[in-house]
Design an enzyme around this catalytic site. Sequence first.
Site, PDB file in Angstrom:
ATOM      1  N   ASP A 146     -16.170  11.220  20.739  1.00 23.19           N
ATOM      2  CA  ASP A 146     -16.210  11.643  22.132  1.00 23.19           C
ATOM      3  C   ASP A 146     -16.288  10.388  23.010  1.00 23.19           C
ATOM      4  O   ASP A 146     -16.698   9.321  22.541  1.00 23.19           O
ATOM      5  CB  ASP A 146     -17.452  12.526  22.317  1.00 23.19           C
ATOM      6  CG  ASP A 146     -17.744  12.817  23.766  1.00 23.19           C
ATOM      7  OD1 ASP A 146     -16.814  13.222  24.488  1.00 23.19           O
ATOM      8  OD2 ASP A 146     -18.910  12.635  24.182  1.00 23.19           O
ATOM      9  N   ASP A 190     -17.189  10.320  27.061  1.00 20.87           N
ATOM     10  CA  ASP A 190     -18.277  10.339  28.054  1.00 20.87           C
ATOM     11  C   ASP A 190     -19.641  10.511  27.407  1.00 20.87           C
ATOM     12  O   ASP A 190     -19.862  11.465  26.660  1.00 20.87           O
ATOM     13  CB  ASP A 190     -18.056  11.476  29.064  1.00 20.87           C
ATOM     14  CG  ASP A 190     -17.048  11.093  30.134  1.00 20.87           C
ATOM     15  OD1 ASP A 190     -17.015   9.912  30.526  1.00 20.87           O
ATOM     16  OD2 ASP A 190     -16.289  11.981  30.565  1.00 20.87           O
ATOM     17  N   SER A 196     -21.955  18.653  31.212  1.00 19.93           N
ATOM     18  CA  SER A 196     -23.311  18.400  31.693  1.00 19.93           C
ATOM     19  C   SER A 196     -23.439  18.680  33.192  1.00 19.93           C
ATOM     20  O   SER A 196     -24.461  19.138  33.657  1.00 19.93           O
ATOM     21  CB  SER A 196     -23.740  16.970  31.373  1.00 19.93           C
ATOM     22  OG  SER A 196     -22.694  16.077  31.660  1.00 19.93           O
ATOM     23  N   ASP A 226     -21.947  14.185  22.179  1.00 20.28           N
ATOM     24  CA  ASP A 226     -23.266  14.354  22.812  1.00 20.28           C
ATOM     25  C   ASP A 226     -23.443  15.701  23.494  1.00 20.28           C
ATOM     26  O   ASP A 226     -24.542  16.032  23.927  1.00 20.28           O
ATOM     27  CB  ASP A 226     -23.494  13.268  23.872  1.00 20.28           C
ATOM     28  CG  ASP A 226     -22.643  13.539  25.097  1.00 20.28           C
ATOM     29  OD1 ASP A 226     -21.413  13.576  24.954  1.00 20.28           O
ATOM     30  OD2 ASP A 226     -23.215  13.770  26.172  1.00 20.28           O
TER      31      ASP A 226
END
Length: 246
Positions: A7, A9, A172, A207
């Site tokens: 990933d 970001d 997020s 994440d």
Amino acid sequence: MKVIFLDLDKTLIGGDYSPEPGKGVVRALVEGGFEVVLNSSKTRFEQEYYREVWGLDSPFIVENGSAVYLPNTHFLVHVAGDFGLERENYRVIELGKSYSEIRAVLDSIRNKYGLKYYGNLSIDEVVEFTGLPRKLARLAMRREYSETVFQWLKRGFEAELEDRGFRVSRGSRFINITGDTDKGRAAKVLLDLYSSVEPVESFAVGDGPNDFPLFEVVDNAYIVGDLEHPKAKNISSVDELLEVVL
Ligand code: MG
């Protein structure tokens, strides 16, 4: 062979979007014999920027599993046969919906819900919402398969989009709209191609919740940070990853 999906970001890239901190990690993995495959919500154009700085020539997955890009110089192009379509220096396997299709639906409901997304924002507004440097904001605005909703005045648009066959996933901070695909589905397509050549041990690092489908399709999964997933080991940073896998 060992294939690792990364990933971008908050995994390889921090809040300032600089490619520099991730450079050493990518290099160590490549030197350690890994095939490094970026798998991100970022566009092909943003990923090309990072791939160039990091010296990567492997396949990559764009816009949350919407398409697999195989560089024409890569051996998998021959394995893929007639699979996919030709675009510039790539063979592209499309799994999501086209940007124009997603955009048309968003444009038709934007007034009802007060939606702000890449397509109806100026570059200054994109910079404000994302914190991207202008150069990268411009690359993020060249979308092929997904939209990101940055702001809404009322909810309900998610259900309306899902009813029309789109996938709505929460990042997020923002909400991502794609066709019916995810990072795991695209990774599986690529793993099947690699596996047709030789046995593969697969790895993934991410994440966020949008990495969970990816964790499901690999042998070894790692989460940077505190989120929990039954299959994934928690690590504090990608540097710790190197200690574990190399
Ligand atoms: Mg992330």
